[in-house]
Design a protein around this motif. Structure first.
Motif, mmCIF file in Angstrom:
data_model
loop_
_atom_site.group_PDB
_atom_site.id
_atom_site.type_symbol
_atom_site.label_atom_id
_atom_site.label_comp_id
_atom_site.label_asym_id
_atom_site.label_seq_id
_atom_site.Cartn_x
_atom_site.Cartn_y
_atom_site.Cartn_z
ATOM 1 N N LEU A 42 0.821 -1.213 0.000
ATOM 2 C CA LEU A 42 0.000 0.000 0.000
ATOM 3 C C LEU A 42 0.855 1.263 0.000
ATOM 4 O O LEU A 42 0.515 2.245 -0.656
ATOM 5 N N GLU A 43 1.962 1.257 0.697
ATOM 6 C CA GLU A 43 2.827 2.446 0.738
ATOM 7 C C GLU A 43 3.362 2.782 -0.656
ATOM 8 O O GLU A 43 3.409 3.948 -1.043
ATOM 9 N N ALA A 44 3.766 1.765 -1.417
ATOM 10 C CA ALA A 44 4.241 1.999 -2.783
ATOM 11 C C ALA A 44 3.110 2.523 -3.658
ATOM 12 O O ALA A 44 3.316 3.416 -4.496
ATOM 13 N N ALA A 45 1.910 1.978 -3.478
ATOM 14 C CA ALA A 45 0.757 2.436 -4.249
ATOM 15 C C ALA A 45 0.458 3.900 -3.953
ATOM 16 O O ALA A 45 0.229 4.699 -4.867
ATOM 17 N N LEU A 46 0.470 4.254 -2.680
ATOM 18 C CA LEU A 46 0.190 5.644 -2.298
ATOM 19 C C LEU A 46 1.271 6.585 -2.821
ATOM 20 O O LEU A 46 0.966 7.674 -3.308
ATOM 21 N N ALA A 47 2.525 6.175 -2.738
ATOM 22 C CA ALA A 47 3.622 7.018 -3.230
ATOM 23 C C ALA A 47 3.500 7.235 -4.731
ATOM 24 O O ALA A 47 3.667 8.362 -5.225
ATOM 25 N N ALA A 48 3.190 6.184 -5.486
ATOM 26 C CA ALA A 48 3.039 6.309 -6.937
ATOM 27 C C ALA A 48 1.862 7.215 -7.268
ATOM 28 O O ALA A 48 1.955 8.090 -8.143
ATOM 29 N N HIS A 49 0.751 7.005 -6.575
ATOM 30 C CA HIS A 49 -0.446 7.831 -6.805
ATOM 31 C C HIS A 49 -0.168 9.299 -6.509
ATOM 32 O O HIS A 49 -0.495 10.171 -7.308
ATOM 33 N N GLU A 50 0.431 9.575 -5.359
ATOM 34 C CA GLU A 50 0.663 10.964 -4.968
ATOM 35 C C GLU A 50 1.644 11.655 -5.905
ATOM 36 O O GLU A 50 1.463 12.829 -6.243
#
Length: 87
Positions: A42-50
Motif C-alpha cells: 500500500l505504501e508503494a501504491a500511495l507514493a506512486a499515486h501521490e
C-alpha cells in the motif's frame, strides 16, 4: 503511525475552478489503479499515486489561478469576457 492520503478537493490547494468533482473522481480512479498495480504494498501504491497526482495538479492549479485573475483581477470583467471569447 499511518499517513493520510487525500483525494479530490481536499488534496488540491487552489481557488475554485469548477474542477473539484472531476479531480475527485479522477483521483479516486487513479488511486484504485495504483493499489491494483502494487498488490500487498500500500505504501508503494500511495507514493506512486501521490507523485502522479501532484504533477497533474500543478497544471490544474495554474488554470484555476488564471480563472481567478480573469474574474477578480485588475482587468475584470473584461479579462473574463476575453477568456470566453478568445480575445
Amino acid at each position: 503511525m499511518p499517513g493520510v492520503t487525500l483525494i479530490g478537493d481536499a488534496a488540491h490547494l487552489m481557488p475554485p475552478s469548477g474542477e473539484g468533482a472531476n479531480l475527485a473522481m479522477f483521483d479516486g480512479a487513479e488511486l484504485g489503479k495504483a493499489i491494483a498495480a502494487n498488490p500487498g504494498d500500500l505504501e508503494a501504491a500511495l507514493a506512486a499515486h501521490e507523485s502522479a497526482m501532484f504533477a497533474r495538479s500543478a497544471a490544474e492549479a495554474a488554470d484555476a489561478h488564471e480563472i481567478l485573475e480573469a474574474c477578480l483581477g485588475d482587468r475584470a470583467p473584461f479579462s473574463l469576457i476575453d477568456f470566453f471569447t478568445g480575445g
